[in-house]
Enzyme design. Sequence first.
Site, PDB file in Angstrom:
ATOM      1  N   LYS A  52      -7.657  13.261  10.366  1.00  0.00           N
ATOM      2  CA  LYS A  52      -7.955  13.271   9.135  1.00  0.00           C
ATOM      3  C   LYS A  52      -6.389  12.948   8.417  1.00  0.00           C
ATOM      4  CE  LYS A  52     -10.838  12.818   7.061  1.00  0.00           C
ATOM      5  NZ  LYS A  52     -11.294  11.399   6.389  1.00  0.00           N
TER       6      LYS A  52
ATOM      7  N   ARG B 205     -17.654   2.389  11.244  1.00  0.00           N
ATOM      8  CA  ARG B 205     -16.549   3.158  10.920  1.00  0.00           C
ATOM      9  C   ARG B 205     -15.565   2.657  12.154  1.00  0.00           C
ATOM     10  NH1 ARG B 205     -16.446   9.165   8.495  1.00  0.00           N
ATOM     11  NH2 ARG B 205     -14.248   8.064   7.777  1.00  0.00           N
TER      12      ARG B 205
ATOM     13  N   ASP C 282     -10.095  12.115  15.724  1.00  0.00           N
ATOM     14  CA  ASP C 282     -10.991  11.229  15.804  1.00  0.00           C
ATOM     15  C   ASP C 282     -10.681  10.379  16.935  1.00  0.00           C
ATOM     16  OD1 ASP C 282     -10.746  12.000  12.957  1.00  0.00           O
ATOM     17  OD2 ASP C 282     -12.406  10.751  13.209  1.00  0.00           O
TER      18      ASP C 282
END
Length: 337
Positions: free
Chosen positions: A244, A91, A233
């Site tokens: 998000k 990711r 993040d």
Amino acid sequence: MPADDTLDRVRAFRWSGDALELLDQRALPGRVRWLRCEDAPAVARGIRDMVVRGAPAIGIAAAFAVVLAARRHGNDAGSIAADLALLREARPTAVNLGWALDRMRGVLATGAGAQRLLAEAEAIAAEDLAANRRMAKLGADALQPGVRVLTICNTGSLATAGLGTALGVIREAHRRGWLEAVYACETRPANQGARLTLWELSRDGIPASLIVDSAAAALMASGRVDWVITGADRITANGDVINKIGTYALALAAHVHGVRTMVVAPSSSLDPDTATGSQVVIEERPPGEIQAGLERAWNPVFDCTPVALVDCIVTERGCLVEPARTGLAGLSRGAAN
Ligand code: MRU
């Protein structure tokens, strides 16, 4: 008041001695199913497919995957490097993944064996839990009795080594008896709010109200929210917050309605090497995650909230008020202390 070390009951992963077991978050809340990963590629698939998700949790899972790689490959540095690359690519947006892998690579470089690597992975997990405990208190200190909170995604025990980031602050506010209301955005497309946050909070006896993402601005306009509290993040050098998809819209609406915005993230989410959020690669996931069978869509799963919209950033090192004015100097990446 309950003791603060019993505030949560769920864990996203467990080390079985010869494998990493991941709680399959895709199956929650309907089924509690553990997925056994015996090698690093299996963990990389688990991260990519969001069996395990949340920035700190994917970093920790990757750290344990390095132990599996070392056990499987012994002195074969090429095969270990290939596993590390696979994990790193799983990711692209959360910076904790690369941070944890760099830490494990540092231990590998000393020629240490699997036992020492396991100790390092366990330390990364323990430090994350300690950071969350510290942030929960620091963040709650900025709140007031009767506080009403809106959050997004899942930032709880499932996204970390335990307790959570934004959800840790919310749990601590509840422990103090201060929490009047918590609203959770459902968080399309993967519904981490509807599926995971509600599940975690209900297990802890914290009543939360679910809203569809598009109700957030109306909720704020109705005067029912004091704070938007989110995780991150990645936080770039200037304080921009990558989180998000939908976080930016929440911060914009909060700004207009006099609602304050708090971002809670461990220092392992800081990215001092990237100047601003505009330089971050935002992960785009397949259209099928929005709707089965869909072929065309734009599905970015994170966005960038400019630092000017953030009232405070909480890390385990402290609470930065008005980070756009003060800057992030003084905060550095690393372990809780
Ligand atoms: O796509 P996900 O579920 O991994 O996204 C997670 C988030 O955006 C969280 O808010 C973020 O990782 C912080 S969680 C401690």
